[in-house]
Design an enzyme around this catalytic site. Structure first.
Site, mmCIF file in Angstrom:
data_model
loop_
_atom_site.group_PDB
_atom_site.id
_atom_site.type_symbol
_atom_site.label_atom_id
_atom_site.label_comp_id
_atom_site.label_asym_id
_atom_site.label_seq_id
_atom_site.Cartn_x
_atom_site.Cartn_y
_atom_site.Cartn_z
ATOM 1 C CB ILE A 1 -0.955 -0.005 1.213
ATOM 2 C CG1 ILE A 1 -1.947 -1.163 1.094
ATOM 3 C CG2 ILE A 1 -1.708 1.327 1.313
ATOM 4 C CD1 ILE A 1 -2.853 -1.326 2.305
ATOM 5 N N GLY B 1 0.593 -2.003 10.320
ATOM 6 C CA GLY B 1 -0.112 -2.618 11.438
ATOM 7 C C GLY B 1 0.210 -4.095 11.478
ATOM 8 N NE ARG C 1 -12.935 -7.626 14.207
ATOM 9 C CZ ARG C 1 -12.449 -7.193 13.064
ATOM 10 N NH1 ARG C 1 -11.844 -8.025 12.254
ATOM 11 N NH2 ARG C 1 -12.559 -5.930 12.713
ATOM 12 C CG ASN D 1 -8.600 -3.258 7.972
ATOM 13 O OD1 ASN D 1 -9.294 -2.288 8.186
ATOM 14 N ND2 ASN D 1 -8.532 -3.837 6.777
ATOM 15 C CG ASP E 1 -16.036 0.947 4.482
ATOM 16 O OD1 ASP E 1 -15.895 0.285 3.444
ATOM 17 O OD2 ASP E 1 -15.346 0.770 5.496
ATOM 18 N NE ARG F 1 -15.458 0.951 -1.392
ATOM 19 C CZ ARG F 1 -14.540 0.101 -0.952
ATOM 20 N NH1 ARG F 1 -14.725 -0.524 0.215
ATOM 21 N NH2 ARG F 1 -13.461 -0.144 -1.654
ATOM 22 C CG HIS G 1 -12.180 -0.645 6.157
ATOM 23 N ND1 HIS G 1 -13.010 -0.147 5.182
ATOM 24 C CD2 HIS G 1 -11.089 -1.125 5.523
ATOM 25 C CE1 HIS G 1 -12.437 -0.327 4.003
ATOM 26 N NE2 HIS G 1 -11.281 -0.922 4.185
#
Length: 239
Positions: free
Chosen positions: A19, A92, A101, A134, A162, A165, A190
């Site tokens: 990225i 990250g 998670r 994220n 988002d 969008r 996200h």
């Protein structure tokens, strides 16, 4: 005698990743901040990625971007964020196979606590911070909680994508400009678990400047709003 504008200092964490590699030319070329704004890039990476980062720096220098005034590579957030005007937190802890998670959040909480503290200590008081890594909303919240000297409004998570969008889908459905659709909400992070919500507080601006709630405009289209619309926004990144 030449007069030089002061450079805009832009720091990017995780700058050697995919990225960061895609983002850097857009910033260095003047596409993001304008082609008359000198840019000083501060590239932040973990120590073992500094060798790769040096290669990225060489590519940037060899491209001879007119806007690029300097490139700094470092593993120290305090050095990268020193008086920074804009900070983009791409780096990250990635979610690994089989990783819960909660474990992902804990790993990133440690990283973004450090990032936020460094921002608070050395960044410009007007710094703008964009969190990409994220879970973006959670990471953004952790960082801004550590940066009490920086206005909360100066922090933005990638969930803004988002939001845009969702706003675009509502505008398309209603046949209006996106500029007229306001207060669409994205609940959650996200990810595919997000909940785009145009009905709670959303409204549309009419030609005369008055506001009409989206819940009124979409009252005959609730099935689309609660099914297709949500799925489209949740999965848009896969398209």
């Amino acid at each position: 005698m030449m007069h030089h504008k002061s450079s805009t200092k832009v720091a990017i964490s995780g700058a050697a990743g995919n990225i960061g590699y895609a983002l850097l030319p857009l910033i260095a070329s003047g596409y993001v901040f304008g082609d008359t704004v000198p840019i000083e890039l501060r590239l932040l990476e973990i120590p073992h990625a500094l060798k790769s980062l040096t290669g990225v720096k060489m590519e940037l220098e060899d491209s001879a971007y007119p806007c690029l005034s300097n490139v700094l590579c470092t593993a120290d957030p305090l050095e990268a964020f020193d008086n920074a005007d804009c900070i983009i937190l791409v780096g990250g802890f990635p979610r690994k196979k089989g990783m819960a998670r909660n474990d992902l959040i804990q790993a990133n909480t440690k990283i973004f606590t450090e990032m936020g503290a460094a921002i608070d200590e050395v960044a410009s008081p007007n710094v703008k911070v964009l969190v990409v890594a994220n879970p973006a909303n959670t990471n953004c919240l952790v960082a801004l909680n550590e940066a009490s000297n920086i206005p909360t409004k100066n922090f933005c998570a990638l969930s803004f994508l988002d939001h845009q969008r969702a706003k675009a889908q509502i505008a398309k459905r209603l046949g209006v400009s996106t500029a007229r659709v306001k207060n669409v909400i994205i609940w959650g992070n996200h990810s595919e678990t997000q909940y785009p919500d145009p009905l709670t507080d959303g409204y549309c601006i009419r030609d005369d400047g008055s506001e009409i709630p989206l819940v009124s405009l979409l009252k005959n289209d609730i099935e689309w709003v609660t099914n297709d619309f949500i799925s489209i926004v949740q999965n848009r990144g896969k398209s």
